[in-house]
Design a protein around this motif. Structure first.
Motif, PDB file in Angstrom:
ATOM      1  N   ASP A 180      -1.095  10.413  -7.322  1.00  0.00           N
ATOM      2  CA  ASP A 180      -1.513  11.632  -7.849  1.00  0.00           C
ATOM      3  C   ASP A 180      -0.465  12.838  -7.601  1.00  0.00           C
ATOM      4  OD1 ASP A 180      -2.437  11.035  -4.927  1.00  0.00           O
ATOM      5  OD2 ASP A 180      -3.066  13.056  -5.037  1.00  0.00           O
ATOM      6  N   LEU A 181       0.251  12.832  -6.460  1.00  0.00           N
ATOM      7  CA  LEU A 181       1.149  13.598  -6.190  1.00  0.00           C
ATOM      8  C   LEU A 181       2.340  13.738  -7.232  1.00  0.00           C
ATOM      9  CD1 LEU A 181       1.038  13.551  -2.310  1.00  0.00           C
ATOM     10  CD2 LEU A 181       0.016  15.281  -3.759  1.00  0.00           C
ATOM     11  N   HIS A 182       2.849  12.554  -7.560  1.00  0.00           N
ATOM     12  CA  HIS A 182       3.920  12.357  -8.454  1.00  0.00           C
ATOM     13  C   HIS A 182       3.475  13.187  -9.855  1.00  0.00           C
ATOM     14  CE1 HIS A 182       5.513   8.596  -6.722  1.00  0.00           C
ATOM     15  NE2 HIS A 182       4.514   8.877  -5.890  1.00  0.00           N
ATOM     16  N   SER A 190       4.043  14.317   2.871  1.00  0.00           N
ATOM     17  CA  SER A 190       4.400  14.505   1.518  1.00  0.00           C
ATOM     18  C   SER A 190       4.640  12.972   1.034  1.00  0.00           C
ATOM     19  CB  SER A 190       5.798  15.126   1.607  1.00  0.00           C
ATOM     20  OG  SER A 190       6.497  15.380   0.352  1.00  0.00           O
ATOM     21  N   THR A 191       5.240  13.083  -0.083  1.00  0.00           N
ATOM     22  CA  THR A 191       5.443  11.725  -0.621  1.00  0.00           C
ATOM     23  C   THR A 191       7.115  11.590  -0.979  1.00  0.00           C
ATOM     24  OG1 THR A 191       5.299  10.490  -2.772  1.00  0.00           O
ATOM     25  CG2 THR A 191       4.728  12.613  -2.793  1.00  0.00           C
ATOM     26  N   VAL A 192       7.650  10.201  -0.463  1.00  0.00           N
ATOM     27  CA  VAL A 192       8.888  10.119  -0.693  1.00  0.00           C
ATOM     28  C   VAL A 192       9.194   9.850  -2.092  1.00  0.00           C
ATOM     29  CG1 VAL A 192      10.899   8.646   0.155  1.00  0.00           C
ATOM     30  CG2 VAL A 192       8.941   9.343   1.675  1.00  0.00           C
ATOM     31  N   THR A 248       6.877   4.610   9.736  1.00  0.00           N
ATOM     32  CA  THR A 248       5.993   3.398   9.405  1.00  0.00           C
ATOM     33  C   THR A 248       6.452   2.255   9.266  1.00  0.00           C
ATOM     34  OG1 THR A 248       4.184   3.056   7.937  1.00  0.00           O
ATOM     35  CG2 THR A 248       5.525   4.360   7.035  1.00  0.00           C
ATOM     36  N   ASP A 249       7.617   2.394   8.793  1.00  0.00           N
ATOM     37  CA  ASP A 249       8.460   0.914   8.269  1.00  0.00           C
ATOM     38  C   ASP A 249       8.742   0.336   9.574  1.00  0.00           C
ATOM     39  OD1 ASP A 249       7.605   1.675   5.573  1.00  0.00           O
ATOM     40  OD2 ASP A 249       9.696   2.235   5.164  1.00  0.00           O
ATOM     41  N   ILE A 250       8.611   1.019  10.692  1.00  0.00           N
ATOM     42  CA  ILE A 250       9.251   0.256  11.804  1.00  0.00           C
ATOM     43  C   ILE A 250       8.055   0.075  12.940  1.00  0.00           C
ATOM     44  CG2 ILE A 250      10.852   0.258  13.494  1.00  0.00           C
ATOM     45  CD1 ILE A 250      12.623   2.228  12.048  1.00  0.00           C
ATOM     46  N   LYS A 304      -0.372   6.860  11.188  1.00  0.00           N
ATOM     47  CA  LYS A 304      -0.427   7.995  10.436  1.00  0.00           C
ATOM     48  C   LYS A 304      -0.402   7.891   8.899  1.00  0.00           C
ATOM     49  CE  LYS A 304      -2.539  10.710  13.797  1.00  0.00           C
ATOM     50  NZ  LYS A 304      -3.368  11.685  14.017  1.00  0.00           N
ATOM     51  N   ILE A 305       0.477   7.199   8.275  1.00  0.00           N
ATOM     52  CA  ILE A 305       0.951   7.125   7.132  1.00  0.00           C
ATOM     53  C   ILE A 305       0.269   6.272   6.122  1.00  0.00           C
ATOM     54  CG2 ILE A 305       2.861   7.070   5.597  1.00  0.00           C
ATOM     55  CD1 ILE A 305       3.395   9.136   7.416  1.00  0.00           C
ATOM     56  N   PHE A 306       0.055   4.984   6.706  1.00  0.00           N
ATOM     57  CA  PHE A 306      -0.746   4.155   5.911  1.00  0.00           C
ATOM     58  C   PHE A 306      -1.804   3.384   7.096  1.00  0.00           C
ATOM     59  CE2 PHE A 306       3.388   3.716   3.689  1.00  0.00           C
ATOM     60  CZ  PHE A 306       2.735   4.000   2.384  1.00  0.00           C
TER      61      PHE A 306
HETATM   62  N1  EPU Z   1       0.299   9.501  -1.051  1.00  0.00           N
HETATM   63  C1  EPU Z   1      -0.596  10.246  -1.773  1.00  0.00           C
HETATM   64  N2  EPU Z   1      -0.346  10.724  -3.171  1.00  0.00           N
HETATM   65  C2  EPU Z   1       0.721  10.108  -3.952  1.00  0.00           C
HETATM   66  C3  EPU Z   1       1.650   9.499  -3.023  1.00  0.00           C
HETATM   67  C4  EPU Z   1       1.515   9.086  -1.869  1.00  0.00           C
HETATM   68  O1  EPU Z   1      -1.793  10.495  -1.137  1.00  0.00           O
HETATM   69  O2  EPU Z   1       0.828  10.533  -5.033  1.00  0.00           O
HETATM   70  C5  EPU Z   1       0.228   9.086   0.298  1.00  0.00           C
HETATM   71  C6  EPU Z   1       0.470   7.621   0.648  1.00  0.00           C
HETATM   72  O3  EPU Z   1      -1.057   6.894   0.323  1.00  0.00           O
HETATM   73  C7  EPU Z   1       0.584   7.661   2.092  1.00  0.00           C
HETATM   74  C8  EPU Z   1       1.653   8.873   2.057  1.00  0.00           C
HETATM   75  O4  EPU Z   1       1.351   9.671   1.007  1.00  0.00           O
HETATM   76  O5  EPU Z   1      -0.359   7.674   2.719  1.00  0.00           O
HETATM   77  C9  EPU Z   1       3.074   8.660   2.041  1.00  0.00           C
HETATM   78  O6  EPU Z   1       3.522   7.766   0.824  1.00  0.00           O
HETATM   79  P1  EPU Z   1       4.697   7.745   0.185  1.00  0.00           P
HETATM   80  O7  EPU Z   1       4.396   8.248  -1.424  1.00  0.00           O
HETATM   81  O8  EPU Z   1       5.831   8.904   0.858  1.00  0.00           O
HETATM   82  O9  EPU Z   1       5.456   6.403   0.055  1.00  0.00           O
HETATM   83  P2  EPU Z   1       6.237   5.849  -1.208  1.00  0.00           P
HETATM   84  O10 EPU Z   1       7.281   6.956  -1.401  1.00  0.00           O
HETATM   85  O11 EPU Z   1       5.435   5.096  -2.058  1.00  0.00           O
HETATM   86  C10 EPU Z   1       8.159   5.230   0.634  1.00  0.00           C
HETATM   87  C11 EPU Z   1       8.826   3.869   0.873  1.00  0.00           C
HETATM   88  C12 EPU Z   1       7.956   2.944   1.656  1.00  0.00           C
HETATM   89  C13 EPU Z   1       7.715   3.839   2.967  1.00  0.00           C
HETATM   90  C14 EPU Z   1       6.959   5.315   2.532  1.00  0.00           C
HETATM   91  C15 EPU Z   1       6.672   5.985   3.691  1.00  0.00           C
HETATM   92  C16 EPU Z   1      10.182   3.230  -0.904  1.00  0.00           C
HETATM   93  C17 EPU Z   1      10.743   2.464  -2.199  1.00  0.00           C
HETATM   94  N3  EPU Z   1       9.136   3.041  -0.249  1.00  0.00           N
HETATM   95  O12 EPU Z   1       6.954   4.698  -0.354  1.00  0.00           O
HETATM   96  O13 EPU Z   1       8.643   1.838   2.214  1.00  0.00           O
HETATM   97  O14 EPU Z   1       6.647   3.188   4.002  1.00  0.00           O
HETATM   98  O15 EPU Z   1       7.739   5.887   1.649  1.00  0.00           O
HETATM   99  O16 EPU Z   1       7.772   6.258   4.387  1.00  0.00           O
HETATM  100  O17 EPU Z   1      11.147   4.090  -0.554  1.00  0.00           O
HETATM  101  C18 EPU Z   1       8.983  -0.391   2.918  1.00  0.00           C
HETATM  102  O18 EPU Z   1      10.073  -0.165   2.771  1.00  0.00           O
HETATM  103  O19 EPU Z   1       8.396  -1.306   3.452  1.00  0.00           O
HETATM  104  C19 EPU Z   1       8.108   0.678   2.361  1.00  0.00           C
HETATM  105  C20 EPU Z   1       6.561   0.409   2.078  1.00  0.00           C
END
Ligand code: EPU
Length: 446
Positions: free
Chosen positions: A124-126, A164-166, A313-315, A335-337
């Motif tokens: 949703d944030l994207h 935030s969201t990465v 969270t990844d560690i 606290k992230i997942f």
């Molecule tokens: N979230 C929302 N809305 C969104 C996006 C995320 O509520 O639109 C929530 C997620 O559910 C979560 C938190 O925000 O609770 C953080 O999620 P984030 O979007 O930051 O995760 P991501 O960008 O999809 C990347 C890494 C993950 C890592 C997370 C957190 C990549 C390819 N993936 O995922 O890496 O755990 O950031 O640091 O960069 C891994 O490498 O094993 C892995 C899962």
């Protein structure tokens, strides 16, 4: 399907270099979709996730040349803007093509990623971020369809319930490089992978400042060009290797260790009594050489996963395995997942005393883990089981190692070079052989 057979109890020693970062490389490959001219990425890890992304880039009309750890990507104006579900379902990170496709073609169709073993992963944030840049977004047959004749800069807040969201920050930052005017992302992800992406985009001609802080400012430009970029070292792999040394009472020197990016992890490792000694104090702390030693007489510790610069969270899973050997009780809070605990029940099969309540796990230190058959269910959870197998007495077999191969490049070869005893084997073939021998010996099947 491959599995690992690990004979535990071997002390690791020697020298190893950390590969390039998967989580930095994936959005950088996607960003290459926006370039007029070839993008050269260096120091890429050899991983199944990178192979999947290469497949997606080719489907999107990108010419790809892969040579060892170098990747050359070139996109033309007549590429495709449709990322199909067939590929997106193999790798959630495919969502990071959404912003670049929208920026390049003014439209994008990307399959909505589904759920994932580590919990709900909404986007949703994207979407909110891209809408704030003027994109019209709708869902059609399970696909996200985004359109914008001209993206327009604005102020965008990307904070959510878990920080935030990465990848959301990566998507919005990419799209904003081609928007008219200035975009400010507030509550942006500060992760080093975002900083590395901004370095790459700036070398393509973008104008981004503040990456690595919660406020990123992007001045839009009309064109982005090719570049030559070195992918940063993988902080998650580096930390996993450090824990492998610590958990085996080892003495391992790790090169290209991104100390700057791992301060929270280094702090917690030191709290347990692990020693990390920099061998090159004059080199920049982004890529240093660190010797990791431990007597495995560990003290318990508390940690909570948080967005960067907090504990990643990844560690979490790997650190939990280490804490199984501490002398006392540790507390781990996610606290992230908050559901990222699939490894807990597998560690229990090896004799760990780990008790979960919601997003918190109490780890009661034990003196020993005992080898057992266990199953990998997600990438970092698999790494935690490999660590447990290295330190356990006897033999551990881990099935579904394809989860591990997504993010660690032939980890068994890397660890065996340090003295581990890990064999990769074909689980299906072995099961078929054992079923055959049960039949021929008349063992009753119940
Ligand atoms: N979230 C929302 N809305 C969104 C996006 C995320 O509520 O639109 C929530 C997620 O559910 C979560 C938190 O925000 O609770 C953080 O999620 P984030 O979007 O930051 O995760 P991501 O960008 O999809 C990347 C890494 C993950 C890592 C997370 C957190 C990549 C390819 N993936 O995922 O890496 O755990 O950031 O640091 O960069 C891994 O490498 O094993 C892995 C899962």
């Amino acid at each position: 399907m491959d599995g690992f057979r690990i004979t535990g109890g071997k002390r690791l020693s020697g020298r190893i270099r950390v590969d390039g970062s998967k989580n930095a490389a994936l959005p950088q490959m996607a960003a290459a979709l926006m370039a007029k001219g070839p993008v050269q990425l260096r120091n890429l890890p050899r991983l199944s996730d990178i192979d999947n992304m290469v497949r997606l880039m080719k489907e999107l009309g990108c010419k790809v040349e892969h040579d060892g750890s170098d990747l050359r990507l070139e996109t033309s104006d007549d590429g495709s803007w449709h990322a199909r579900y067939d590929i997106v379902k193999t790798m959630r990170a495919s969502i990071c093509v959404l912003g670049p496709l929208l920026a390049r073609y003014g439209q994008a169709r990307v399959a909505m990623p589904g759920g994932c073993a580590i919990g709900d992963r909404p986007v949703d944030l994207h979407l909110r971020g891209l809408e704030a840049l003027g994109a019209k977004i709708e869902l059609d047959g399970g696909d996200i369809v985004a359109r914008a004749d001209r993206l327009k800069g604005g102020t965008i807040f990307l904070g959510g319930p878990f920080g935030s969201t990465v990848l959301g920050t990566a998507n919005v930052m990419c799209a904003a490089t081609r928007a008219e005017g200035v975009t400010i992302i507030e509550s942006a992800a500060c992760e080093p992978e975002i900083q590395d992406l901004a370095v790459m985009l700036n070398s393509m001609g973008a104008s981004i400042s503040g990456a690595g802080t919660p406020r990123i400012t992007i001045r839009g430009c009309t064109e982005l060009y090719g570049c030559d970029h070195q992918v940063m070292p993988d902080r998650i792999v580096a930390a996993t290797l450090a824990i492998a040394s610590a958990i085996t009472n080892g003495d391992v020197t790790i090169e290209d260790f991104p100390m700057d990016h791992l301060l929270a992890v280094v702090d917690r490792l030191q709290a347990t009594g692990v020693r990390l000694e920099r061998l090159d104090p004059l080199e920049p702390a982004g890529r240093c050489t660190v010797k990791v030693t431990s007597e495995r007489r560990l003290k318990p510790a508390l940690f909570t996963t948080q967005p960067y610069p907090g504990f990643p969270t990844d560690i979490q899973a790997q650190m939990m395995t280490l804490l199984c050997f501490a002398d006392g009780n540790s507390i781990v809070t996610e606290k992230i997942f908050p559901d990222r605990f699939l490894h807990v029940s597998e560690l229990t099969r090896m004799g760990a005393l780990v008790y979960r309540q919601g997003g918190t796990v109490v780890v009661q230190g034990v003196n020993r883990l005992v080898g057992a058959p266990v199953m990998a269910s997600d990438l970092r959870g698999s790494a935690s089981l490999v660590l447990a197998g290295l330190a356990a007495e006897g033999t551990t077999t881990i099935s579904r190692i394809y989860h591990l191969d997504r993010g660690y490049s032939r980890l068994e070869d890397q660890l065996n070079a340090l003295g581990a005893d890990i064999e990769r084997f074909d689980v299906d073939a072995e099961e078929a052989r054992s079923a055959e021998s049960d039949c021929s010996t008349g063992t009753p099947v119940t």
